[in-house]
Design a protein around this motif. Structure first.
Motif, PDB file in Angstrom:
ATOM      1  N   VAL A 104      -0.117   7.170   8.999  1.00  0.00           N
ATOM      2  CA  VAL A 104      -0.162   5.949   9.808  1.00  0.00           C
ATOM      3  C   VAL A 104       1.266   5.571  10.164  1.00  0.00           C
ATOM      4  O   VAL A 104       2.214   5.922   9.454  1.00  0.00           O
ATOM      5  N   PHE A 105       1.405   4.827  11.265  1.00  0.00           N
ATOM      6  CA  PHE A 105       2.717   4.339  11.698  1.00  0.00           C
ATOM      7  C   PHE A 105       2.735   2.820  11.572  1.00  0.00           C
ATOM      8  O   PHE A 105       2.017   2.118  12.295  1.00  0.00           O
ATOM      9  N   ALA A 106       3.553   2.324  10.646  1.00  0.00           N
ATOM     10  CA  ALA A 106       3.720   0.883  10.440  1.00  0.00           C
ATOM     11  C   ALA A 106       5.107   0.515  10.951  1.00  0.00           C
ATOM     12  O   ALA A 106       6.065   0.368  10.175  1.00  0.00           O
ATOM     13  N   ILE A 107       5.221   0.405  12.252  1.00  0.00           N
ATOM     14  CA  ILE A 107       6.511   0.147  12.912  1.00  0.00           C
ATOM     15  C   ILE A 107       6.606  -1.329  13.298  1.00  0.00           C
ATOM     16  O   ILE A 107       5.665  -1.912  13.833  1.00  0.00           O
ATOM     17  N   LYS A 108       7.749  -1.913  12.992  1.00  0.00           N
ATOM     18  CA  LYS A 108       8.018  -3.319  13.310  1.00  0.00           C
ATOM     19  C   LYS A 108       6.901  -4.225  12.790  1.00  0.00           C
ATOM     20  O   LYS A 108       6.552  -4.160  11.619  1.00  0.00           O
TER      21      LYS A 108
ATOM     22  N   PHE B  61      -0.336  -4.862   8.819  1.00  0.00           N
ATOM     23  CA  PHE B  61      -1.685  -4.309   8.674  1.00  0.00           C
ATOM     24  C   PHE B  61      -1.808  -3.323   7.517  1.00  0.00           C
ATOM     25  O   PHE B  61      -2.911  -2.910   7.162  1.00  0.00           O
ATOM     26  N   LEU B  62      -0.677  -2.941   6.932  1.00  0.00           N
ATOM     27  CA  LEU B  62      -0.695  -1.859   5.955  1.00  0.00           C
ATOM     28  C   LEU B  62      -1.453  -2.231   4.685  1.00  0.00           C
ATOM     29  O   LEU B  62      -2.184  -1.391   4.126  1.00  0.00           O
ATOM     30  N   ASN B  63      -1.310  -3.433   4.212  1.00  0.00           N
ATOM     31  CA  ASN B  63      -1.966  -3.842   2.976  1.00  0.00           C
ATOM     32  C   ASN B  63      -3.487  -3.703   3.078  1.00  0.00           C
ATOM     33  O   ASN B  63      -4.130  -3.105   2.209  1.00  0.00           O
ATOM     34  N   THR B  64      -4.052  -4.238   4.145  1.00  0.00           N
ATOM     35  CA  THR B  64      -5.508  -4.144   4.355  1.00  0.00           C
ATOM     36  C   THR B  64      -5.935  -2.696   4.532  1.00  0.00           C
ATOM     37  O   THR B  64      -6.974  -2.272   4.004  1.00  0.00           O
ATOM     38  N   PHE B  65      -5.126  -1.936   5.245  1.00  0.00           N
ATOM     39  CA  PHE B  65      -5.452  -0.529   5.492  1.00  0.00           C
ATOM     40  C   PHE B  65      -5.536   0.254   4.187  1.00  0.00           C
ATOM     41  O   PHE B  65      -6.530   0.943   3.921  1.00  0.00           O
ATOM     42  N   ILE B  66      -4.496   0.169   3.356  1.00  0.00           N
ATOM     43  CA  ILE B  66      -4.448   0.944   2.119  1.00  0.00           C
ATOM     44  C   ILE B  66      -5.532   0.495   1.138  1.00  0.00           C
ATOM     45  O   ILE B  66      -6.221   1.326   0.521  1.00  0.00           O
ATOM     46  N   GLU B  67      -5.692  -0.798   0.972  1.00  0.00           N
ATOM     47  CA  GLU B  67      -6.690  -1.293   0.019  1.00  0.00           C
ATOM     48  C   GLU B  67      -8.101  -0.867   0.414  1.00  0.00           C
ATOM     49  O   GLU B  67      -8.915  -0.502  -0.446  1.00  0.00           O
TER      50      GLU B  67
ATOM     51  N   TYR C 228       0.739   8.997   4.025  1.00  0.00           N
ATOM     52  CA  TYR C 228       2.060   9.143   4.634  1.00  0.00           C
ATOM     53  C   TYR C 228       2.284   7.975   5.599  1.00  0.00           C
ATOM     54  O   TYR C 228       1.643   7.897   6.655  1.00  0.00           O
ATOM     55  N   VAL C 229       3.181   7.087   5.237  1.00  0.00           N
ATOM     56  CA  VAL C 229       3.447   5.890   6.033  1.00  0.00           C
ATOM     57  C   VAL C 229       4.802   6.044   6.734  1.00  0.00           C
ATOM     58  O   VAL C 229       5.848   6.084   6.081  1.00  0.00           O
ATOM     59  N   PHE C 230       4.780   6.136   8.050  1.00  0.00           N
ATOM     60  CA  PHE C 230       6.003   6.175   8.855  1.00  0.00           C
ATOM     61  C   PHE C 230       6.389   4.729   9.175  1.00  0.00           C
ATOM     62  O   PHE C 230       5.580   3.978   9.734  1.00  0.00           O
ATOM     63  N   THR C 231       7.596   4.355   8.832  1.00  0.00           N
ATOM     64  CA  THR C 231       7.998   2.972   9.062  1.00  0.00           C
ATOM     65  C   THR C 231       9.503   2.858   9.270  1.00  0.00           C
ATOM     66  O   THR C 231      10.273   3.706   8.812  1.00  0.00           O
ATOM     67  N   ASP C 232       9.895   1.794   9.973  1.00  0.00           N
ATOM     68  CA  ASP C 232      11.310   1.461  10.123  1.00  0.00           C
ATOM     69  C   ASP C 232      11.686   0.318   9.196  1.00  0.00           C
ATOM     70  O   ASP C 232      12.839  -0.110   9.178  1.00  0.00           O
TER      71      ASP C 232
ATOM     72  N   VAL D 250      -0.348  19.227   1.383  1.00  0.00           N
ATOM     73  CA  VAL D 250      -1.770  18.961   1.630  1.00  0.00           C
ATOM     74  C   VAL D 250      -2.396  20.108   2.411  1.00  0.00           C
ATOM     75  O   VAL D 250      -1.706  20.915   3.024  1.00  0.00           O
ATOM     76  N   ASP D 251      -3.726  20.149   2.380  1.00  0.00           N
ATOM     77  CA  ASP D 251      -4.471  21.182   3.105  1.00  0.00           C
ATOM     78  C   ASP D 251      -4.908  20.700   4.487  1.00  0.00           C
ATOM     79  O   ASP D 251      -4.904  21.461   5.454  1.00  0.00           O
ATOM     80  N   TYR D 252      -5.311  19.435   4.561  1.00  0.00           N
ATOM     81  CA  TYR D 252      -5.761  18.830   5.810  1.00  0.00           C
ATOM     82  C   TYR D 252      -4.949  17.561   6.069  1.00  0.00           C
ATOM     83  O   TYR D 252      -4.472  16.910   5.136  1.00  0.00           O
ATOM     84  N   LEU D 253      -4.843  17.210   7.346  1.00  0.00           N
ATOM     85  CA  LEU D 253      -4.144  15.999   7.734  1.00  0.00           C
ATOM     86  C   LEU D 253      -5.024  15.222   8.705  1.00  0.00           C
ATOM     87  O   LEU D 253      -5.548  15.779   9.663  1.00  0.00           O
ATOM     88  N   ALA D 254      -5.181  13.924   8.425  1.00  0.00           N
ATOM     89  CA  ALA D 254      -5.873  13.021   9.345  1.00  0.00           C
ATOM     90  C   ALA D 254      -4.851  12.011   9.848  1.00  0.00           C
ATOM     91  O   ALA D 254      -4.128  11.412   9.049  1.00  0.00           O
ATOM     92  N   CYS D 255      -4.783  11.834  11.167  1.00  0.00           N
ATOM     93  CA  CYS D 255      -3.790  10.956  11.784  1.00  0.00           C
ATOM     94  C   CYS D 255      -4.520   9.797  12.461  1.00  0.00           C
ATOM     95  O   CYS D 255      -5.274  10.013  13.421  1.00  0.00           O
ATOM     96  N   VAL D 256      -4.303   8.576  11.970  1.00  0.00           N
ATOM     97  CA  VAL D 256      -5.058   7.425  12.454  1.00  0.00           C
ATOM     98  C   VAL D 256      -4.129   6.248  12.709  1.00  0.00           C
ATOM     99  O   VAL D 256      -2.939   6.272  12.368  1.00  0.00           O
TER     100      VAL D 256
END
Length: 361
Positions: free
Chosen positions: A129-133, A138-144, A159-163, A213-219
């Motif tokens: 996921v991309f948690a930019i700016k 939204f990350l807390n709700t997403f992960i929980e 995998y959290v991409f963030t600035d 990892v074996d598989y990657l899901a990008c959402v």
């Protein structure tokens, strides 16, 4: 007595004696002459002797057999209703494409069977996921919610991409699951972020994900899991039907229609309209997909072209010529804006209501 003892100590010799005894009894009952069937007994003896010799040679030399790497697989006993070829689970929706890729809907699979199969290979799944700016909110709700519903019982790397590394909260994870924070630059426009994520996913897949990892899901991160999302999504390469277009005709799809663009799809072509916020597969295939989309974007940028829906437009172009091996129904990326059609029996992954002008930059 010595001969009898040797026979008992050699299972193959014992098997030969038993088979010979059975054959002799059969010959007697059928009235068949023994001399006419000695060749059968000799052939049986040769087979068992040859197998014994090979086993003895293997044990004496210590050479590994070509089957020695195989392991016994003990499966739990699972009781389930037998499939009926004349009574499919779903007849109200398309469940397989013309190129024989399954379309995953509620009621078309048994998660218990699938979990058993994937536990055998100890599958490892990455979720990006991309948690930019401002999207870090939204990350807390997403992960929980992911911990409750995403790949439950399997190994997962988030995998959290963030600035904004300092804004990432701490989480408690189930065994075999962890958070990996990847610091990346933020771009001025949200359109640039959504397009550049193809490049970032590609680069990190090559240098890191392929080892982990074996598989990657990008959402997308501005979503919440409301129902189970498990190994039924996994395949060589998969995409998800856009909730706003799965009921529409081809000419209504918002493909990129300018021939000058690398994302161009003419009106007479196209299978489905795929959502840009949900794709994945085995790492090698994700690298191919993201590399294609990134290079196409860069080629368009050289001509001052930006596809209508940024990375989503290039993703749809990729799937036109590189058919996905599995397609996820709109259950997997729903938005309440589209109501509640009868064919969508559950909303597994739902977009969070928000004011786009307030969170975008």
């Amino acid at each position: 007595m010595r001969i009898f003892s040797k026979t008992l100590s050699n299972p193959r010799r014992l098997l030969f004696c038993l088979c010979a005894g059975l054959l002799l009894s059969w010959f007697t009952l059928k009235g068949t002459g023994l001399h006419a069937n000695l060749d059968l007994l000799c052939q049986l003896h040769r087979i068992l002797s040859t197998e014994a010799d090979l086993l003895s040679q293997h044990n004496s030399t210590g050479t590994n057999s070509h089957l020695s790497h195989l392991k016994d697989v003990k499966l739990p006993r699972i009781l389930y209703t037998k499939s009926d070829v004349f009574n499919p689970q779903r007849t109200d929706v398309l469940t397989v494409t013309p190129w024989l890729a399954p379309i995953v809907w509620h009621g078309t699979f048994n998660r218990h069977i699938l979990n058993t199969q994937f536990h055998q290979i100890d599958v490892r799944v990455g979720l990006t996921v991309f948690a930019i700016k401002k999207y870090t909110r939204f990350l807390n709700t997403f992960i929980e919610s992911a911990e409750k519903f995403f790949m439950v019982g399997h190994k997962v790397n988030y995998y959290v991409f963030t600035d904004r590394v300092n804004e990432i909260p701490n989480f408690t994870f189930a065994k075999g699951r962890r958070l990996v924070v990847l610091e990346v630059p933020a771009y001025e426009r949200w359109q640039d972020v959504t397009m550049r994520r193809m490049e970032m996913i590609r680069d990190f897949s090559i240098k890191r994900f392929v080892k982990e990892v074996d598989y990657l899901a990008c959402v997308d991160v501005d979503m919440v899991f409301l129902d189970e999302v498990g190994v039924e999504i996994l395949s060589n390469v998969f995409g998800a039907l856009h909730p706003g277009f799965f009921e529409k005709s081809r000419n209504e799809f918002t493909y990129e229609r300018r021939p000058q663009s690398s994302a161009y799809i003419p009106v007479e072509l196209g299978d489905f309209y795929f959502a840009g916020g949900y794709f994945g597969g085995v790492i090698e295939e994700v690298i191919k997909l993201t590399n294609y989309c990134h290079n196409a974007m860069m080629a368009d940028k050289q001509q001052n072209i930006e596809a209508l829906w940024q990375d989503e437009s290039y993703l749809n172009r990729y799937f036109l010529s590189h058919k996905p091996t599995k397609i996820l129904s709109p259950e997997y990326i729903w938005n309440n804006y589209y109501g509640s059609p009868a064919v969508v029996k559950t909303k597994r992954f739902l977009g969070i209501d928000k004011i786009y002008d307030e969170v975008r930059f």
